[in-house]
Write a protein that holds these residues in place. Structure first.
Motif, PDB file in Angstrom:
ATOM      1  N   GLN A 198       4.265 -17.244 -24.887  1.00 45.28           N
ATOM      2  CA  GLN A 198       3.955 -18.593 -25.338  1.00 45.28           C
ATOM      3  C   GLN A 198       3.280 -19.393 -24.234  1.00 45.28           C
ATOM      4  O   GLN A 198       2.310 -20.116 -24.472  1.00 45.28           O
ATOM      5  CB  GLN A 198       5.229 -19.300 -25.794  1.00 45.28           C
ATOM      6  CG  GLN A 198       5.774 -18.791 -27.117  1.00 45.28           C
ATOM      7  CD  GLN A 198       5.091 -19.432 -28.294  1.00 45.28           C
ATOM      8  OE1 GLN A 198       5.412 -20.543 -28.696  1.00 45.28           O
ATOM      9  NE2 GLN A 198       4.128 -18.743 -28.865  1.00 45.28           N
ATOM     10  N   ALA A 261       1.263 -22.566 -29.709  1.00 46.05           N
ATOM     11  CA  ALA A 261       1.227 -22.662 -28.252  1.00 46.05           C
ATOM     12  C   ALA A 261      -0.195 -22.922 -27.759  1.00 46.05           C
ATOM     13  O   ALA A 261      -0.415 -23.743 -26.860  1.00 46.05           O
ATOM     14  CB  ALA A 261       1.778 -21.376 -27.629  1.00 46.05           C
ATOM     15  N   MET A 276       7.370 -25.030 -21.485  1.00 45.54           N
ATOM     16  CA  MET A 276       7.741 -24.046 -22.492  1.00 45.54           C
ATOM     17  C   MET A 276       8.803 -23.116 -21.926  1.00 45.54           C
ATOM     18  O   MET A 276       8.530 -22.282 -21.064  1.00 45.54           O
ATOM     19  CB  MET A 276       6.517 -23.243 -22.935  1.00 45.54           C
ATOM     20  CG  MET A 276       5.594 -24.022 -23.835  1.00 45.54           C
ATOM     21  SD  MET A 276       4.245 -23.021 -24.470  1.00 45.54           S
ATOM     22  CE  MET A 276       3.504 -24.182 -25.627  1.00 45.54           C
ATOM     23  N   ASP A 280      12.557 -24.577 -25.903  1.00 47.03           N
ATOM     24  CA  ASP A 280      11.352 -25.088 -26.553  1.00 47.03           C
ATOM     25  C   ASP A 280      10.880 -24.128 -27.638  1.00 47.03           C
ATOM     26  O   ASP A 280      10.520 -24.542 -28.746  1.00 47.03           O
ATOM     27  CB  ASP A 280      10.253 -25.287 -25.509  1.00 47.03           C
ATOM     28  CG  ASP A 280       8.952 -25.790 -26.104  1.00 47.03           C
ATOM     29  OD1 ASP A 280       8.868 -26.990 -26.392  1.00 47.03           O
ATOM     30  OD2 ASP A 280       8.025 -24.976 -26.281  1.00 47.03           O
TER      31      ASP A 280
END
Length: 490
Positions: A198, A261, A276, A280
């Motif tokens: 991500q 993302a 992140m 999250d």
């Protein structure tokens, strides 16, 4: 590293009925039996913009007469694929030379130590980062050797052919994102793979914002079809739906996760990527295991299933106070209007008419590499939801053919979808009996990146101009419910 492949996605019907409890919000705001008025908001999003940039449909790809990088490539055949890849790495490194100190308290950015090209089709492979490259159609960053390697024989040419010349750039920008992680320490040794992936997707989005703003020496990209193709790469390379959930160590993320993302990085910059972490990701991921036995079958496109979907739509949107539209599978004229296909909404009669044969074609299971295959059951039923969403907007007195109508529609379809999860995002209660299976949302993402879907289209079938904005609007509804759909898109 990038990995994963496309797979079949399923819907199913829950064996028990969930209690219908909606947050006390009407479509335009407040608790009321009816809705009306034109909302205003400080967070409005224009249909002609992508994260504040104008929607463009110019060229996307390498610039003419770009400077030639100095860094050598081991194993190169000096062909066009390696030239593109080397330019991509050099350009991403140029971006991070400025962005890294701005993001990480003045720290300098060191280029990767080595670039390696290989041909996965070669009779004999080479050893890189402990792996044999024979048959390894991949691109990867190796932290132990601080190198980036790519397959010039299969992976990069295939992505270029399917998604255009910026597809390899996206893949290599992602791998550079892993190099950024190592240098900045933004991912810990115990973080699951999905957190690393991500972050790398988010860093990729930050770089592409740089390109879209015209700041790249080597590349240019349009915010319309150019970004659509890049998002298509993220949709193409993802985990097989239902094989794992985000808590397992090797999960990389669904297409919805990866696109989300990327969009965070594009819209908010690399600082957003540094935030992140597992919490999250867990708050918004759609990467979950099948929750019910028997989810290996698609929901068939027939009248019984249509009725189940329409019932679900009525249950989700009951709090808006909108009069549910009439649903018909017979041809229906709409005086003075050209109808859309395979679903159409007639405001004058508040009727949604459906072509079941065309919906069945869309609802057929997708097949990797086969553009003639279907898009999956969710993609078909999202078309119906989009026309139903127009009836909700009609009841609110909102225009159905203005530039923002397509984005409002995508947002409302997303809000419906988000309430069909067994464990909805944001701790909202699931509604009704219909449930989405892993990968269903990915079908919606894929549909919104095409040029003929109704999921983000107005009453005439005209889509919001940019696929990026279509998916973003869907995501807002999916994650936050239907309240933002009219306040954000006016």
């Amino acid at each position: 590293m990038f990995s994963g492949s496309a797979g079949r996605r399923r819907w199913s019907r829950a064996s028990t009925t969930a209690v219908v409890v909606l947050t006390c919000t009407a479509l335009v705001g407040g608790c009321a039996d009816t809705i009306g008025g034109t909302p205003t908001s400080s967070r409005t999003t224009s249909a002609t913009e992508v994260a504040g940039l104008p929607v463009t449909d110019g060229p996307s790809g390498p610039k003419n007469q770009a400077p030639e990088p100095d860094q050598p490539v081991a194993g190169t055949d000096h062909g066009t694929t390696d030239e593109l890849a080397r330019n991509a790495v050099a350009d991403v490194e140029d971006f991070w030379a400025d962005a890294f100190p701005a993001t990480f308290d003045g720290a300098s950015f060191d280029p990767v130590s080595r670039l390696v090209s290989y041909d996965s089709r070669a009779p004999r492979g080479v050893r890189l980062c402990g792996a044999d490259t024979k048959g390894l159609a991949n691109a990867f960053y190796c932290p132990t050797d601080d190198l980036i390697a790519w397959d010039r024989g299969d992976l990069l040419p295939q992505l270029s052919a399917e998604f255009g010349p910026m597809a390899p750039v996206a893949v290599l920008a992602h791998e550079m994102g892993h190099a950024v992680q190592k240098r900045a320490g933004t991912a810990g040794p115990d973080d699951p793979v999905i957190v690393l992936e991500q972050q790398a997707d988010c860093y990729t989005g930050s770089y592409f914002r740089h390109v879209a703003e015209g700041s790249s020496e080597h590349f240019e990209i349009s915010t319309g079809n150019g970004l659509n193709q890049v998002l298509g790469v993220l949709d193409h390379i993802r985990d097989v739906p239902g094989t794992s959930d985000f808590r397992v160590q090797d999960a990389h993320g669904s297409a919805f996760d990866r696109v989300t993302a990327f969009q965070f990085g594009f819209a908010e910059g690399p600082e957003r990527c540094t935030r992140m972490d597992f919490a999250d990701v867990a708050e918004r991921t759609t990467q979950f295991e099948f929750w019910k036995d028997g989810q290996d079958e698609d929901l068939p496109v027939d009248r019984e299933s249509v009725d189940a979907v329409v019932t679900s739509l009525r249950e989700v949107f009951v709090e808006t106070g909108a009069e549910p539209p009439v649903i018909t599978t017979a041809p229906a004229d709409c005086p003075g209007r050209t109808t859309t296909s395979p679903a159409a909404y007639c405001p004058e009669t508040n009727t949604v008419s459906l072509d079941l044969d065309e919906l069945r074609e869309i609802g057929a299971p997708p097949e990797p590499g086969d553009p003639t295959a279907g898009r999956g059951d969710f993609a078909a039923y999202a078309q119906i939801a989009s026309r139903y969403a127009l009836s909700v907007q009609q009841a609110a007195g909102l225009p159905l053919d203005d530039p923002a109508a397509g984005l409002r529609t995508a947002c409302l379809v997303g809000s419906w979808s988000g309430l069909l999860l067994e464990d909805p995002i944001g701790q909202r209660n699931p509604v009704g009996r219909l449930r989405i299976a892993p990968g269903d949302v990915d079908e919606g993402v894929a549909a919104m990146l095409t040029e003929d879907s109704l999921v983000a289209a107005d009453v005439t079938g005209a889509q919001a101009p940019a696929g990026f904005a279509r998916v973003e609007a869907f995501r807002v509804g999916f994650q936050d419910g239907f309240s933002p759909c009219t306040t954000n898109y006016v």
